[in-house]
Design a protein around this motif. Structure first.
Motif, PDB file in Angstrom:
ATOM      1  N   THR A  64       0.822  -1.210   0.000  1.00 57.84           N
ATOM      2  CA  THR A  64       0.000   0.000   0.000  1.00 57.84           C
ATOM      3  C   THR A  64       0.860   1.267   0.000  1.00 57.84           C
ATOM      4  O   THR A  64       0.343   2.362   0.175  1.00 57.84           O
ATOM      5  CB  THR A  64      -0.941   0.040   1.223  1.00 57.84           C
ATOM      6  OG1 THR A  64      -0.158   0.160   2.412  1.00 57.84           O
ATOM      7  CG2 THR A  64      -1.832  -1.186   1.286  1.00 57.84           C
ATOM      8  N   LYS A  65       2.176   1.084  -0.135  1.00 56.66           N
ATOM      9  CA  LYS A  65       3.139   2.197  -0.123  1.00 56.66           C
ATOM     10  C   LYS A  65       3.239   2.855   1.249  1.00 56.66           C
ATOM     11  O   LYS A  65       3.609   4.008   1.370  1.00 56.66           O
ATOM     12  CB  LYS A  65       2.807   3.252  -1.190  1.00 56.66           C
ATOM     13  CG  LYS A  65       2.617   2.711  -2.587  1.00 56.66           C
ATOM     14  CD  LYS A  65       3.889   2.183  -3.151  1.00 56.66           C
ATOM     15  CE  LYS A  65       3.701   1.795  -4.611  1.00 56.66           C
ATOM     16  NZ  LYS A  65       4.547   0.714  -5.016  1.00 56.66           N
ATOM     17  N   HIS A  66       2.896   2.088   2.307  1.00 52.01           N
ATOM     18  CA  HIS A  66       2.982   2.573   3.683  1.00 52.01           C
ATOM     19  C   HIS A  66       3.408   1.388   4.545  1.00 52.01           C
ATOM     20  O   HIS A  66       2.573   0.524   4.888  1.00 52.01           O
ATOM     21  CB  HIS A  66       1.626   3.129   4.116  1.00 52.01           C
ATOM     22  CG  HIS A  66       1.631   3.823   5.429  1.00 52.01           C
ATOM     23  ND1 HIS A  66       1.653   3.149   6.626  1.00 52.01           N
ATOM     24  CD2 HIS A  66       1.618   5.142   5.737  1.00 52.01           C
ATOM     25  CE1 HIS A  66       1.643   4.008   7.620  1.00 52.01           C
ATOM     26  NE2 HIS A  66       1.616   5.234   7.111  1.00 52.01           N
ATOM     27  N   LYS A  68       4.209   0.731   7.691  1.00 51.57           N
ATOM     28  CA  LYS A  68       3.548   0.430   8.963  1.00 51.57           C
ATOM     29  C   LYS A  68       2.163  -0.178   8.719  1.00 51.57           C
ATOM     30  O   LYS A  68       1.774  -1.148   9.374  1.00 51.57           O
ATOM     31  CB  LYS A  68       3.443   1.698   9.817  1.00 51.57           C
ATOM     32  CG  LYS A  68       2.890   1.449  11.199  1.00 51.57           C
ATOM     33  CD  LYS A  68       2.905   2.725  12.033  1.00 51.57           C
ATOM     34  CE  LYS A  68       2.312   2.476  13.406  1.00 51.57           C
ATOM     35  NZ  LYS A  68       2.274   3.704  14.201  1.00 51.57           N
ATOM     36  N   ARG A  69       1.423   0.392   7.780  1.00 53.71           N
ATOM     37  CA  ARG A  69       0.100  -0.143   7.444  1.00 53.71           C
ATOM     38  C   ARG A  69       0.233  -1.544   6.849  1.00 53.71           C
ATOM     39  O   ARG A  69      -0.523  -2.452   7.200  1.00 53.71           O
ATOM     40  CB  ARG A  69      -0.629   0.782   6.466  1.00 53.71           C
ATOM     41  CG  ARG A  69      -1.968   0.206   6.020  1.00 53.71           C
ATOM     42  CD  ARG A  69      -2.784   1.140   5.150  1.00 53.71           C
ATOM     43  NE  ARG A  69      -2.012   1.726   4.091  1.00 53.71           N
ATOM     44  CZ  ARG A  69      -2.064   3.035   3.770  1.00 53.71           C
ATOM     45  NH1 ARG A  69      -2.842   3.860   4.439  1.00 53.71           N
ATOM     46  NH2 ARG A  69      -1.347   3.495   2.780  1.00 53.71           N
TER      47      ARG A  69
END
Length: 171
Positions: A64-66, A68-69
Motif C-alpha cells: 500500500t506504499k505505507h 507500517k500499514r
C-alpha cells in the motif's frame, strides 16, 4: 468462454498482470489502495468452452506504499499471513455473456475461509500471444474473519480489481 479463446492450458503471466484493492477508511474520508506484487495461476479451457483454473496471491506481497500499514495488514488483525500465506480464487466455471463478457463462478479463500464468489470479467484482448481478462468486484472482509475496525473507521466493502494476462502453457 468465448470463441476467440482456444482450448488448452493457459498460464498466468505475472509480469503483465495486476491484482489490486481499495477500501474506504477513516470514516469514509480516505481510500486505502494497494496491489499484490506476487501473483500466479493458470487454467484450462475445455473443447466444450468451459473453463477452470486458479489465481493465487501471496498475501504478504500486498503493498500500500505505507510500511507500517502493510505490516498491520499482514498481522492477525487482517490477512494473518504467517498462518495463511496465500489468497486463492479457484474458478469452477466461466460462461460467455456476450462478445467480451464472461460470468466467472468460483471460490475465494482468504485467511483459510472459503466463500463462493461470482464476478463478471471482460475479455479485453485475445490473440496468438495470449488473452487478457479484466474484472472489478467487491468483497465483504468480515466474511473472511477480518473484522478489525478500530472506532468504526472501516465500513463498507473492499473493491478488488484485476487485469490478468494468460499465455499458452509451454509457449
Amino acid at each position: 468462454m468465448t470463441v476467440a479463446v482456444e482450448t488448452g492450458t493457459w498460464q498466468l503471466d505475472p509480469s503483465a498482470s495486476t491484482v489490486a484493492l481499495r477500501h474506504r477508511t477513516m470514516w469514509g474520508l480516505v481510500t486505502v489502495k494497494g496491489a499484490f506484487t506476487a501473483i500466479s495461476g493458470g487454467g484450462e479451457v475445455s473443447p466444450d468452452g468451459s473453463a477452470t483454473g486458479t489465481v493465487t496471491l501471496d498475501a504478504a506481497s500486498l503493498d500500500t506504499k505505507h510500511a507500517k500499514r502493510d505490516k498491520h495488514l499482514r498481522s492477525a488483525d487482517f490477512f494473518d499471513t504467517d498462518q495463511h500465506p496465500e489468497i486463492t480464487f479457484a474458478v469452477r466455471g466461466a460462461d460467455r455473456l456476450d462478445a467480451d463478457g464472461v460470468r466467472v463462478t468460483g471460490q475465494l479463500t482468504v485467511r483459510g475461509v472459503s466463500r463462493p464468489q461470482e464476478l463478471t470479467a471482460r475479455l479485453v484482448s485475445a490473440d496468438a500471444g495470449g488473452l487478457t481478462l479484466e474484472t472489478e468486484f467487491t468483497v465483504d472482509r468480515d466474511q473472511f474473519g477480518m473484522g478489525w475496525n478500530q472506532l468504526g473507521m472501516m465500513r463498507g466493502l473492499t473493491t478488488v480489481t484485476a487485469a490478468l494476462r494468460f499465455t499458452r502453457a509451454g509457449s
